[in-house]
Write a protein that holds these residues in place. Structure first.
Motif, PDB file in Angstrom:
ATOM      1  N   ASP A 257       4.635  -7.668 -11.798  1.00  0.00           N
ATOM      2  CA  ASP A 257       4.482  -7.246 -13.179  1.00  0.00           C
ATOM      3  C   ASP A 257       4.125  -5.761 -13.170  1.00  0.00           C
ATOM      4  O   ASP A 257       3.030  -5.398 -12.736  1.00  0.00           O
ATOM      5  CB  ASP A 257       3.378  -8.059 -13.859  1.00  0.00           C
ATOM      6  N   PRO A 258       5.027  -4.894 -13.611  1.00  0.00           N
ATOM      7  CA  PRO A 258       4.752  -3.453 -13.541  1.00  0.00           C
ATOM      8  C   PRO A 258       3.553  -3.019 -14.366  1.00  0.00           C
ATOM      9  O   PRO A 258       2.968  -1.965 -14.110  1.00  0.00           O
ATOM     10  CB  PRO A 258       6.041  -2.824 -14.078  1.00  0.00           C
ATOM     11  N   TYR A 259       3.170  -3.841 -15.340  1.00  0.00           N
ATOM     12  CA  TYR A 259       2.018  -3.493 -16.166  1.00  0.00           C
ATOM     13  C   TYR A 259       0.694  -3.828 -15.481  1.00  0.00           C
ATOM     14  O   TYR A 259      -0.357  -3.379 -15.914  1.00  0.00           O
ATOM     15  CB  TYR A 259       2.084  -4.224 -17.506  1.00  0.00           C
ATOM     16  N   ASN A 260       0.757  -4.619 -14.439  1.00  0.00           N
ATOM     17  CA  ASN A 260      -0.463  -5.006 -13.721  1.00  0.00           C
ATOM     18  C   ASN A 260      -0.467  -4.510 -12.280  1.00  0.00           C
ATOM     19  O   ASN A 260      -1.324  -4.911 -11.493  1.00  0.00           O
ATOM     20  CB  ASN A 260      -0.634  -6.537 -13.723  1.00  0.00           C
ATOM     21  N   TYR A 261       0.483  -3.647 -11.932  1.00  0.00           N
ATOM     22  CA  TYR A 261       0.559  -3.152 -10.559  1.00  0.00           C
ATOM     23  C   TYR A 261      -0.577  -2.182 -10.283  1.00  0.00           C
ATOM     24  O   TYR A 261      -0.853  -1.260 -11.059  1.00  0.00           O
ATOM     25  CB  TYR A 261       1.895  -2.444 -10.316  1.00  0.00           C
ATOM     26  N   ALA A 262      -1.250  -2.377  -9.177  1.00  0.00           N
ATOM     27  CA  ALA A 262      -2.278  -1.432  -8.715  1.00  0.00           C
ATOM     28  C   ALA A 262      -2.366  -1.569  -7.209  1.00  0.00           C
ATOM     29  O   ALA A 262      -2.558  -2.676  -6.692  1.00  0.00           O
ATOM     30  CB  ALA A 262      -3.625  -1.739  -9.353  1.00  0.00           C
ATOM     31  N   PRO A 263      -2.214  -0.469  -6.461  1.00  0.00           N
ATOM     32  CA  PRO A 263      -2.320  -0.548  -5.004  1.00  0.00           C
ATOM     33  C   PRO A 263      -3.703  -1.039  -4.590  1.00  0.00           C
ATOM     34  O   PRO A 263      -4.705  -0.760  -5.252  1.00  0.00           O
ATOM     35  CB  PRO A 263      -2.109   0.907  -4.555  1.00  0.00           C
ATOM     36  N   ALA A 264      -3.731  -1.790  -3.509  1.00  0.00           N
ATOM     37  CA  ALA A 264      -5.007  -2.297  -3.019  1.00  0.00           C
ATOM     38  C   ALA A 264      -5.901  -1.143  -2.577  1.00  0.00           C
ATOM     39  O   ALA A 264      -5.438  -0.176  -1.972  1.00  0.00           O
ATOM     40  CB  ALA A 264      -4.766  -3.257  -1.857  1.00  0.00           C
ATOM     41  N   ASP A 265      -7.173  -1.246  -2.899  1.00  0.00           N
ATOM     42  CA  ASP A 265      -8.148  -0.241  -2.498  1.00  0.00           C
ATOM     43  C   ASP A 265      -8.593  -0.561  -1.079  1.00  0.00           C
ATOM     44  O   ASP A 265      -9.301  -1.542  -0.842  1.00  0.00           O
ATOM     45  CB  ASP A 265      -9.331  -0.262  -3.464  1.00  0.00           C
ATOM     46  N   ASN A 266      -8.174   0.258  -0.120  1.00  0.00           N
ATOM     47  CA  ASN A 266      -8.450  -0.013   1.293  1.00  0.00           C
ATOM     48  C   ASN A 266      -8.853   1.288   1.988  1.00  0.00           C
ATOM     49  O   ASN A 266      -8.049   1.897   2.693  1.00  0.00           O
ATOM     50  CB  ASN A 266      -7.213  -0.628   1.951  1.00  0.00           C
ATOM     51  N   PRO A 267     -10.090   1.736   1.800  1.00  0.00           N
ATOM     52  CA  PRO A 267     -10.516   3.013   2.390  1.00  0.00           C
ATOM     53  C   PRO A 267     -10.366   3.056   3.907  1.00  0.00           C
ATOM     54  O   PRO A 267      -9.955   4.080   4.462  1.00  0.00           O
ATOM     55  CB  PRO A 267     -11.984   3.116   1.963  1.00  0.00           C
ATOM     56  N   LEU A 268     -10.706   1.955   4.584  1.00  0.00           N
ATOM     57  CA  LEU A 268     -10.590   1.946   6.042  1.00  0.00           C
ATOM     58  C   LEU A 268      -9.133   2.081   6.459  1.00  0.00           C
ATOM     59  O   LEU A 268      -8.803   2.841   7.379  1.00  0.00           O
ATOM     60  CB  LEU A 268     -11.186   0.659   6.608  1.00  0.00           C
ATOM     61  N   GLY A 269      -8.256   1.364   5.775  1.00  0.00           N
ATOM     62  CA  GLY A 269      -6.833   1.480   6.092  1.00  0.00           C
ATOM     63  C   GLY A 269      -6.318   2.884   5.857  1.00  0.00           C
ATOM     64  O   GLY A 269      -5.515   3.401   6.635  1.00  0.00           O
ATOM     65  N   ALA A 270      -6.785   3.529   4.785  1.00  0.00           N
ATOM     66  CA  ALA A 270      -6.376   4.901   4.499  1.00  0.00           C
ATOM     67  C   ALA A 270      -6.858   5.843   5.587  1.00  0.00           C
ATOM     68  O   ALA A 270      -6.119   6.730   6.044  1.00  0.00           O
ATOM     69  CB  ALA A 270      -6.914   5.336   3.144  1.00  0.00           C
ATOM     70  N   GLN A 271      -8.093   5.665   6.036  1.00  0.00           N
ATOM     71  CA  GLN A 271      -8.622   6.520   7.096  1.00  0.00           C
ATOM     72  C   GLN A 271      -7.828   6.353   8.385  1.00  0.00           C
ATOM     73  O   GLN A 271      -7.528   7.340   9.070  1.00  0.00           O
ATOM     74  CB  GLN A 271     -10.094   6.188   7.335  1.00  0.00           C
ATOM     75  N   LEU A 272      -7.479   5.122   8.718  1.00  0.00           N
ATOM     76  CA  LEU A 272      -6.713   4.876   9.939  1.00  0.00           C
ATOM     77  C   LEU A 272      -5.305   5.452   9.829  1.00  0.00           C
ATOM     78  O   LEU A 272      -4.780   6.030  10.791  1.00  0.00           O
ATOM     79  CB  LEU A 272      -6.653   3.373  10.223  1.00  0.00           C
TER      80      LEU A 272
END
Length: 283
Positions: A257-272
Motif C-alpha cells: 500500500d503506497p500510502y502506508n509504505y515506510a522503510p524499516a528503522d534499522n540504525p544498526l543495519g544502516a551503520q553496517l
C-alpha cells in the motif's frame, strides 16, 4: 547551539547524513553538521506551517539572514544555525551565499500544490535540494578537489538516487498535503488525480502513478554504480549515505500500500551498510 545539540537534531531529523558524517575527521564533521542543520531548519518549514504565506515569510527571513551573514562586515543573527554558519563561512570549502540561498529558494516549491509539470522540473527540484547539499558536503570534505566528468556524473546520480527515494518515502505525506511527487503525465497515464491521492484512495492507481519515481531512482542507482569509482574516498562522509537509498528503493518497488509504505528503522543495519561501503567504495 553546541555540537552535541546539532548532533541530536540530525540524529532525529536527518539520521542518514548524520551517520555518514561520522566517517569525517572531527573538524570536517562539525562543518558538515552546520550545513546539515541549516538544511534541516529550512526543510522543515513547509511541513510546519498551515498557510503558504507563512512559509514564504519564514523562507524570506532565512534569505535575509544569509544576506546579513555574508555582508561586509557580517551581521550575524542571534540564531544557533547562523552563528555556526558564521564560524564556517571563511573556512576552506565553505559554501557561499549563492549556494545556501539556492537551497532556500528551492523550498518554495514545497509550499505549492499540485503535481510537477514534467520530469525535467522534478529532476531540477532534486538537483537543487538533495544534489546541491551533497555537492556542498563533498566540497567541505575535499576543498581542493576538482571533479571531472565522471565524478560530476556520480555526484548527480547520488543526489538523484537520494532525492527520488526521499520522495518515495514521503509519498503519502506529500499526497495528503496536495503535493504528490508525480508529474502531470504520470497522473494522466495512471488515471489518478491530485484529489484521489490527497484522500488516500485507489492504492492500485497510486502505485501506477509512482512508477515514474521508481524508474528515475533505478536509473540514478545504475548511473551511480557506473561512475562511483571517480569519487575519492575523502568525500565519502558527504556521499556515502546514498548507499542507504538502495535498500529503500528495493523495498519501495514492492509496496502493498503506497500510502502506508515506510522503510524499516534499522540504525544498526544502516551503520553496517555505511561501514561496508566505506571499505569497498561501493556507494
Amino acid at each position: 547551539m553546541s555540537a552535541d545539540t546539532f548532533a541530536d537534531t540530525l540524529r532525529r531529523e536527518d539520521p542518514a547524513r548524520y551517520l555518514a558524517s561520522l566517517f569525517a575527521p572531527a573538524p570536517v564533521r562539525a562543518n558538515l553538521w552546520a550545513v546539515y542543520a541549516f538544511n534541516a531548519e529550512i526543510a522543515r518549514i513547509p511541513a510546519s506551517v498551515s498557510e503558504a504565506v507563512i512559509g514564504e515569510m519564514r523562507l524570506a527571513w532565512a534569505r535575509e539572514a544569509l544576506a546579513d551573514l555574508y555582508a561586509r562586515p557580517p551581521r550575524v543573527r542571534r540564531h544557533p544555525v547562523y552563528e555556526a554558519l558564521a564560524t564556517l563561512r571563511d573556512q576552506p570549502g565553505a559554501p557561499d551565499e549563492a549556494l545556501l540561498a539556492g537551497l532556500v529558494e528551492a523550498r518554495n516549491a514545497d509550499l505549492g500544490e499540485g503535481a510537477f509539470p514534467d520530469t525535467a522540473e522534478r529532476d531540477a527540484y532534486i538537483d537543487r535540494t538533495a544534489g546541491t547539499l551533497m555537492r556542498a558536503g563533498a566540497r567541505l570534505c575535499a576543498p581542493d578537489w576538482q571533479p571531472g566528468d565522471g565524478a560530476e556524473r556520480a555526484l548527480t546520480a547520488a543526489g538523484r538516487l537520494w532525492g527520488y527515494t526521499g520522495l518515495l518515502r514521503d509519498f503519502a505525506r506529500l499526497c495528503a498535503a496536495g503535493r504528490p511527487p508525480v508529474t502531470q503525465d504520470e497522473l494522466e497515464a495512471s488515471g489518478a488525480s491530485v484529489e484521489t491521492l490527497r484522500r488516500g484512495l485507489q492504492p492500485e492507481t497510486a502505485i501506477k502513478a509512482r512508477e515514474g519515481l521508481v524508474d528515475r531512482a533505478r536509473h540514478a542507482a545504475r548511473d551511480l554504480s557506473a561512475s562511483r569509482k571517480a569519487l575519492p574516498a575523502s568525500v565519502f562522509p558527504a556521499i556515502g549515505y546514498a548507499v542507504l537509498a538502495r535498500g529503500d528503493l528495493a523495498a519501495a518497488r514492492r509496496p502493498a500500500d503506497p500510502y502506508n509504505y515506510a522503510p524499516a528503522d534499522n540504525p544498526l543495519g544502516a551503520q553496517l551498510a555505511l561501514l561496508w561501503a566505506s571499505v569497498t567504495g561501493r556507494v
